[in-house]
Structures are given as C-alpha cells and as structure tokens.
Design a protein around this motif. Structure first.
Motif: not given
Length: 311
Positions: A28-29, A219, A222-223, A32, A35-36
């Motif tokens: 995910t990092e 999340e 963060r993302l 991103p 992941a979003l």
C-alpha cells in the motif's frame, strides 16, 4: 427470501476482513493511489450490500414497493425471490437499513456544511492577516504569501482553491524544494482529496461502532499524503521532496522521541528516502481489477435469482 440475508452477511464479512487484509498488505505504501481506489471500492461494496438488502427487504414487506421495484420484470422473476413468503422481519430490516441510509446522508451533509464553515473562517482569517489593497479582489490569485515566523504551507480548497505559504517557508525552501511543496499541494487539489476526507470522516462519525469506517478514515488521511508525495517526487525527486518535508517540520518536534500529532511525517520522509520501486504495471492492473470486483459482487448477489430465471 435469502437474498437480503446473503447481502447483509456479505457486507459484514467485507467490513470485518478488509481492514485486516489491508493491515497485512505490504504494497500500500508503494502504490497509495491503488490503495485509495481499493479502499473506496470496499466501502462502496459495504454500502451497496446494505442498500440492496434494504431494497429487497422493502419489496418483500410492502406490495407497493414491490410493484415499483419489479414493475418491468416478468412474473417469474418475482417468484424467484420468494418475496411473498417473507416474515415480519423484512419490514424491520428495511426500516433499520433505511434509517442507516438517512443517517449517512445527514452526516455527509453535516460534514460538508462544517467544511464550508471552516473554509469561510479560514478565508476570513487570511483576510485579516493579508488585507486587500484598494481595488484588489480576494480569490483571484492561486498563490497567497503570508507574513509568518513558522514555515507553513497548506492548500485551501474551494472555488477557487488557493495555496497559502508563509514567508518563513519561502526563506527555508530553496529552489526545487519549494517547487516540490507546490506540486504536493497541487496533487491534493487535482485529485480532490478533500472529498475523500469528507466522506470518510462522515462515515466514521456517523457509525463509530463500525471498525471498517474508522479504518477507512485513518487510511484516507495517510494515503492522500503519500499520493501527493509521489506526485511531487516524480517531478522533482524523492530526495528533494524529503528535504522539503524536513525543512517544513524540523522545528515542530515531529522528529523527536516523543509522539506528536504529526508523527506520520518521519514515516513519509523514511519512505521517500527508501525509494522502494513501484509495483509492476501488471500487478497494479490486477489489484485495480480486484478492487472493482468488490462492489460488483453484491450486485450479482442481488440480481442473481432474476438473471438465473431469465437465463
């Protein structure tokens, strides 16, 4: 009359498993944006399960709803759902889910209203700190420079959006570092990250007992920062973007041993300096397709009996 039950079980299973799967995912990092996308698909899938279960339950409980919902469908389709044999729980399920949907709309409306109030307050504060000259109109410039002793930059959404930067930040950021900060904020503006934060915040506040919505909100915060960091680093380099983050935050105590509200900043700097490679295009495509399947599954469950009958 198993479709509403199956949809509710599917929604509960998705809500329980999704945060655990994302917590164990190591990619995910590195991606991103993907992941979003997947987080949004998961939340839409959960909401679709509830909405479709409410619709089928309401059709089972009330003939008027059934007539409107299945008006264009052949008679055999209605028989496939076995709506006539439902018990009194159908009306209760439909009512509870409808109340949940109404509460979601209320919380989202409240979140948007509060965001607008905060923007009006911020713009009024900016007007005090940077008064207009005779004949000047506020909002015509996309960049606003403020006198300030602390290096700060922030994006002010709205129509039009503005990037606000203090003179202390201008003194600290040199050349491409300033360009990377501007690119970071432009990444937020172009992707409309403010709407993601509004929606996730509304769901988390409206349903604090549902862990998936709290995880979604955390999340998103963060993302969206990681995604904006990537926008800046691809244009001006990871090292430049990391140094800009350090210059903006080194006097705020975020790099010390004690935790702070900006504890995510050192993690962002470490991520930029680590320079892990992106996933392959094929894997990104597979993850994107897998995310799109999550909201598709409840649709197939809801329409499955009717499609089977027509087939």
């Amino acid at each position: 009359m198993m479709v509403p039950v199956a949809l509710l079980l599917l929604g509960a299973l998705t809500a329980v498993l999704a945060p655990r799967v994302f917590a164990r995912a190591s990619w995910t990092e590195r991606e991103p944006v993907v992941a979003l996308w997947m987080w949004q698909c998961v939340v839409v899938g959960v909401l679709l399960c509830c909405a479709l279960s409410m619709a089928v339950s309401a059709a089972a409980a009330w003939k008027a709803v059934r007539g409107h919902l299945f008006a264009p469908a052949p008679h055999g389709v209605i028989d496939a759902y076995a709506l006539a044999g439902s018990g009194p729980w159908a009306a209760a399920t439909a009512t509870v889910l409808a109340a949940g949907g109404a509460w979601t709309i209320v919380m989202l409306t409240r979140e948007v209203a509060e965001a607008r109030r905060r923007r009006r307050h911020d713009r009024a504060e900016l007007l005090v700190r940077s008064p207009l000259l005779p004949g000047e109109k506020r909002g015509t410039d996309r960049l606003l420079v403020l006198e300030g002793d602390r290096p700060e930059t922030w994006w002010l959404p709205g129509a039009p959006s503005q990037l606000v930067i203090t003179t202390a930040a201008l003194r600290r950021l040199k050349g491409r570092q300033l360009d990377s900060v501007i690119a970071h904020e432009q990444g937020h503006a172009q992707a409309r990250h403010d709407w993601l934060l509004h929606c996730s915040g509304a769901l988390a506040r409206g349903f604090p007992q549902v862990p998936v919505f709290a995880a979604f909100r955390d999340e998103m915060h963060r993302l969206v920062e990681l995604a904006a960091d990537d926008v800046a680093s691809r244009r001006f380099g990871r090292m430049t973007t990391a140094l800009a983050l350090v210059e903006l935050n080194e006097d705020k105590g975020v790099f010390g041993p004690c935790p702070s509200p900006r504890a995510h900043v050192p993690q962002r700097v470490d991520r930029l300096l680590a320079a892990k490679p992106r996933l392959t295009a094929a894997r990104r495509l597979r993850l994107t397709a897998a995310g799109a399947l999550v909201p598709l599954v409840p649709v197939l469950v809801a329409f499955g009996p009717g499609l089977h009958t027509l087939g």
